[in-house]
Motif scaffolding. Structure first.
Motif, PDB file in Angstrom:
ATOM      1  N   ALA A  70      79.032  35.646  34.229  1.00 39.33           N
ATOM      2  CA  ALA A  70      77.870  35.870  35.091  1.00 39.33           C
ATOM      3  C   ALA A  70      77.781  37.334  35.516  1.00 39.33           C
ATOM      4  O   ALA A  70      76.697  37.937  35.520  1.00 39.33           O
ATOM      5  CB  ALA A  70      77.960  34.958  36.320  1.00 39.33           C
ATOM      6  N   ALA A  80      74.219  29.677  36.785  1.00 38.54           N
ATOM      7  CA  ALA A  80      75.033  28.482  36.551  1.00 38.54           C
ATOM      8  C   ALA A  80      75.321  28.266  35.063  1.00 38.54           C
ATOM      9  O   ALA A  80      76.362  27.704  34.703  1.00 38.54           O
ATOM     10  CB  ALA A  80      74.326  27.256  37.125  1.00 38.54           C
ATOM     11  N   LYS A  81      74.420  28.719  34.188  1.00 40.72           N
ATOM     12  CA  LYS A  81      74.644  28.546  32.753  1.00 40.72           C
ATOM     13  C   LYS A  81      75.879  29.304  32.265  1.00 40.72           C
ATOM     14  O   LYS A  81      76.476  28.933  31.254  1.00 40.72           O
ATOM     15  CB  LYS A  81      73.414  29.024  31.981  1.00 40.72           C
ATOM     16  CG  LYS A  81      72.201  28.116  32.143  1.00 40.72           C
ATOM     17  CD  LYS A  81      70.991  28.674  31.408  1.00 40.72           C
ATOM     18  CE  LYS A  81      69.772  27.780  31.612  1.00 40.72           C
ATOM     19  NZ  LYS A  81      68.562  28.333  30.948  1.00 40.72           N
ATOM     20  N   LEU A  90      77.156  32.448  42.387  1.00 42.93           N
ATOM     21  CA  LEU A  90      76.150  31.398  42.418  1.00 42.93           C
ATOM     22  C   LEU A  90      75.211  31.533  43.621  1.00 42.93           C
ATOM     23  O   LEU A  90      74.069  31.061  43.573  1.00 42.93           O
ATOM     24  CB  LEU A  90      76.829  30.026  42.438  1.00 42.93           C
ATOM     25  CG  LEU A  90      77.489  29.599  41.118  1.00 42.93           C
ATOM     26  CD1 LEU A  90      78.386  28.395  41.324  1.00 42.93           C
ATOM     27  CD2 LEU A  90      76.428  29.301  40.066  1.00 42.93           C
ATOM     28  N   GLY A 106      83.805  31.764  34.125  1.00 42.97           N
ATOM     29  CA  GLY A 106      82.371  31.657  34.369  1.00 42.97           C
ATOM     30  C   GLY A 106      81.849  32.810  35.200  1.00 42.97           C
ATOM     31  O   GLY A 106      80.783  33.371  34.910  1.00 42.97           O
ATOM     32  N   MET A 135      83.109  31.487  42.575  1.00 44.58           N
ATOM     33  CA  MET A 135      81.844  30.780  42.746  1.00 44.58           C
ATOM     34  C   MET A 135      80.808  31.588  43.514  1.00 44.58           C
ATOM     35  O   MET A 135      79.637  31.208  43.566  1.00 44.58           O
ATOM     36  CB  MET A 135      82.078  29.440  43.460  1.00 44.58           C
ATOM     37  CG  MET A 135      82.844  28.430  42.628  1.00 44.58           C
ATOM     38  SD  MET A 135      82.891  26.791  43.389  1.00 44.58           S
ATOM     39  CE  MET A 135      83.981  27.100  44.797  1.00 44.58           C
ATOM     40  N   TYR A 161      78.678  29.322  33.646  1.00 46.12           N
ATOM     41  CA  TYR A 161      79.894  28.598  34.019  1.00 46.12           C
ATOM     42  C   TYR A 161      80.207  27.434  33.083  1.00 46.12           C
ATOM     43  O   TYR A 161      81.202  26.741  33.274  1.00 46.12           O
ATOM     44  CB  TYR A 161      79.769  28.086  35.456  1.00 46.12           C
ATOM     45  CG  TYR A 161      79.914  29.176  36.493  1.00 46.12           C
ATOM     46  CD1 TYR A 161      81.113  29.367  37.160  1.00 46.12           C
ATOM     47  CD2 TYR A 161      78.849  30.020  36.789  1.00 46.12           C
ATOM     48  CE1 TYR A 161      81.245  30.370  38.110  1.00 46.12           C
ATOM     49  CE2 TYR A 161      78.971  31.030  37.731  1.00 46.12           C
ATOM     50  CZ  TYR A 161      80.173  31.200  38.387  1.00 46.12           C
ATOM     51  OH  TYR A 161      80.306  32.205  39.327  1.00 46.12           O
ATOM     52  N   THR A 212      69.486  30.855  40.409  1.00 44.40           N
ATOM     53  CA  THR A 212      70.719  30.055  40.417  1.00 44.40           C
ATOM     54  C   THR A 212      70.923  29.349  39.080  1.00 44.40           C
ATOM     55  O   THR A 212      72.051  29.278  38.566  1.00 44.40           O
ATOM     56  CB  THR A 212      70.676  29.017  41.546  1.00 44.40           C
ATOM     57  OG1 THR A 212      70.462  29.682  42.793  1.00 44.40           O
ATOM     58  CG2 THR A 212      71.980  28.238  41.621  1.00 44.40           C
ATOM     59  N   ASP A 213      69.829  28.819  38.489  1.00 41.42           N
ATOM     60  CA  ASP A 213      69.952  28.137  37.204  1.00 41.42           C
ATOM     61  C   ASP A 213      70.488  29.075  36.125  1.00 41.42           C
ATOM     62  O   ASP A 213      71.308  28.673  35.293  1.00 41.42           O
ATOM     63  CB  ASP A 213      68.588  27.591  36.770  1.00 41.42           C
ATOM     64  CG  ASP A 213      68.156  26.398  37.603  1.00 41.42           C
ATOM     65  OD1 ASP A 213      69.028  25.830  38.274  1.00 41.42           O
ATOM     66  OD2 ASP A 213      66.962  26.054  37.576  1.00 41.42           O
TER      67      ASP A 213
END
Length: 526
Positions: free
Chosen positions: A387, A106-107, A91, A383, A88, A109, A102-103
């Motif tokens: 990222a 987050a996609k 993030l 995720g 995580m 994940y 951040t948006d």
């Protein structure tokens, strides 16, 4: 002393009224332990790179990405914090270091690949809950047991079952399901120092067979391992205009590859752990009747078991037929490409919460309480991998890191696949399979473009090689599951693992320029 409460006095304080003065030396030592050192190692290395390293391309974003990558990978390698927590960190690290909002992070994940994993995990929990895996294992094992015992066929049955189960669920849960089945069979053999050497050898062969077979079986389908999913996710991310890698197209390549490696595994295990005299020794402790009695104790298949198998079968059928060929597009074309493998996975997993189990009134095949064992750490890890792949690409770090693989430019065409597979197979012994894939695939994409090769010619061998973590218990969680049984040692894994790694690289070298070129159309200009 009068008035002083005794030890047994319920009114006595639980803690002493006067604490002894703290020992400063002891407190200092408790802080400077290995765990805290590993925790500090990540951010410390990150900031050292951030303040003191300059990369050749001069881009600040590339340096920042390298710093973040170092932090995340050091925590993954050392296990400083739980894997899910480390997964995580992008993030907050990506926004803080100016790499992405951040948006946007987050996609990564939750996409079609993550949905595919989530649905398959729920189905795996249903299979485990209704003991379907055990019933399947006992049926296949009794089929190959022989009467009297044939150790070669029995080992084939155990390994084959493990590989088959791993085709439809992640390697780690597959190992966790099959190791109890294997150890349950091995419990029929005596233990201790005076055990016949043939029994010890066969026990080693069974456990090694399970942990390696789940790794090999997982290569054949997209859902068998996170590595394949990362590969597909990166392919779609980097080359959205390219032909998608569907469940069926990967299976067309992955299954023959896994089959070759599987038979190599079986042959290696038989060579080392099934001698000519082992059949007579093992027959004293195990025969087909034992397996039949254990199978009979499970009773006939109930309605719930049949329905879980039916849902499972429909899911596999939908996966296989969603996308077929250009001439026969499959049922997915009815929805104009909006439906993915993850759509099907979640849809069929939802059916488990609708169909009754006919055991108790109102009960369904699954409820959310049974889903508390979901492997969220694996989902978060996937995720994080997506990222990081996006960050490595957008920051320009691939341009810098790919320089270290330029030696492949001088390699002959037929040597590219084995060399890439060897590099990836070496790195994966020191990091997780998924982490290796996340690191190597973006570099191979950049390298393929500089060599003017189809990217999949390098990406597929790199991803397959990342699954060859056969030498150490820490190479992958499924290795740890087998190692904890006590039947195998590190030297056993190294001995078999080296031979299996060589066989795997040879299989990739054979199939990638031939079958792979046909399935992935790597001969076309890209």
């Amino acid at each position: 002393m009068a008035g002083q409460p005794t030890v047994d006095d319920p009114k006595a304080p639980l803690l002493p009224l006067q604490n002894p003065p703290p020992n400063s030396i002891h407190s200092f030592k408790s802080i400077l332990n290995k765990s805290n050192f590993c925790i500090l190692l990540g951010p410390l290395s990150c900031f050292l790179i951030f303040f003191f390293v300059e990369l050749d391309n001069g881009r600040q974003s590339s340096r920042n990405m390298l710093a973040v990558l170092t932090w995340v990978f050091l925590w993954w390698i050392t296990g400083a914090v739980p894997m899910a927590v480390t997964s995580m960190t992008p993030l907050f690290l990506f926004p803080l270091f100016g790499l992405a909002k951040t948006d946007e992070v987050a996609k990564s994940y939750m996409d079609d690949i993550i949905a595919l994993v989530l649905g398959s995990f729920i189905l795996a929990l249903a299979v485990e809950h209704y003991n379907i895996h055990r019933r399947l294992a006992l049926n296949i094992t009794s089929l190959f047991c022989g009467d009297p015992v044939n150790p070669h066929l029995l080992l084939f049955g155990i390994c084959g079952t493990s590989a088959f189960v791993s085709m439809w669920m992640h390697n780690t849960p597959a190992a966790m399901l099959m190791i109890p089945v294997a150890t349950g069979m091995l419990q029929r053999f005596p233990t201790g120092e005076e055990v016949h050497p043939e029994v010890k050898k066969f026990c080693k062969g069974v456990i090694l067979g399970v942990i390696y077979a789940v790794a090999v079986g997982g290569m054949s389908t997209l859902i068998g391992t996170g590595v394949n999913l990362i590969l597909v996710g990166m392919w779609e991310s980097y080359f959205p205009e390219g032909k998608p890698i569907s469940f069926s197209s990967w299976f067309l390549f992955g299954f023959p590859l896994a089959l070759l490696i599987f038979f190599a595994l079986w042959g290696i295990l038989c060579l080392f752990y099934c001698s000519k005299g082992s059949a007579k020794v093992l027959s004293s402790y195990l025969h087909r009747e034992h397996l039949r009695k254990e199978l009979e104790s499970l009773g006939p298949m109930a309605f719930a078991e049949k329905m879980v198998l039916a849902v499972f079968g429909v899911l596999v059928l939908l996966w296989m037929t969603r996308s077929l060929t250009n001439d026969v597009p499959g049922w997915g074309s009815l929805f104009d490409g909006r439906v993915g493998d993850g759509t099907v996975s979640i849809m069929m997993a939802t059916m488990l919460f609708i169909i009754p189990n006919k055991k108790n009134v109102g009960e369904k095949l699954m409820d959310w309480n049974k889903c508390k064992k979901l492997h969220w750490d694996v989902i978060l890890l996937l995720g994080a991998g997506f990222a990081i792949a996006d960050g490595v690409r957008t920051s320009g770090l691939t341009d810098v890191l790919s320089e270290n693989l330029k030696f492949l430019n001088a390699a002959p065409y037929l040597a590219v696949a084995p060399l890439v597979c060897l590099v990836s197979a070496t790195i994966t012994e020191f990091t997780s399979n998924n982490a290796t894939t996340t690191l190597v695939i973006p570099l191979l994409i950049d390298l393929a473009q500089s060599m003017k090769l189809h990217p999949l010619l390098l990406m597929v061998p790199g991803a397959i090689g990342a699954q060859f973590s056969f030498l150490l218990p820490t190479g992958t969680p499924s290795n740890v599951v087998g190692f904890t049984t006590g039947h195998i040692e590190v030297k056993d894994m190294i001995k078999i693992g080296i031979l299996l790694k060589v066989a795997g690289i040879a299989a990739v070298s054979l199939l990638m320029p031939t079958l792979g070129a046909f399935v992935f159309e790597t001969g076309n200009k890209f």
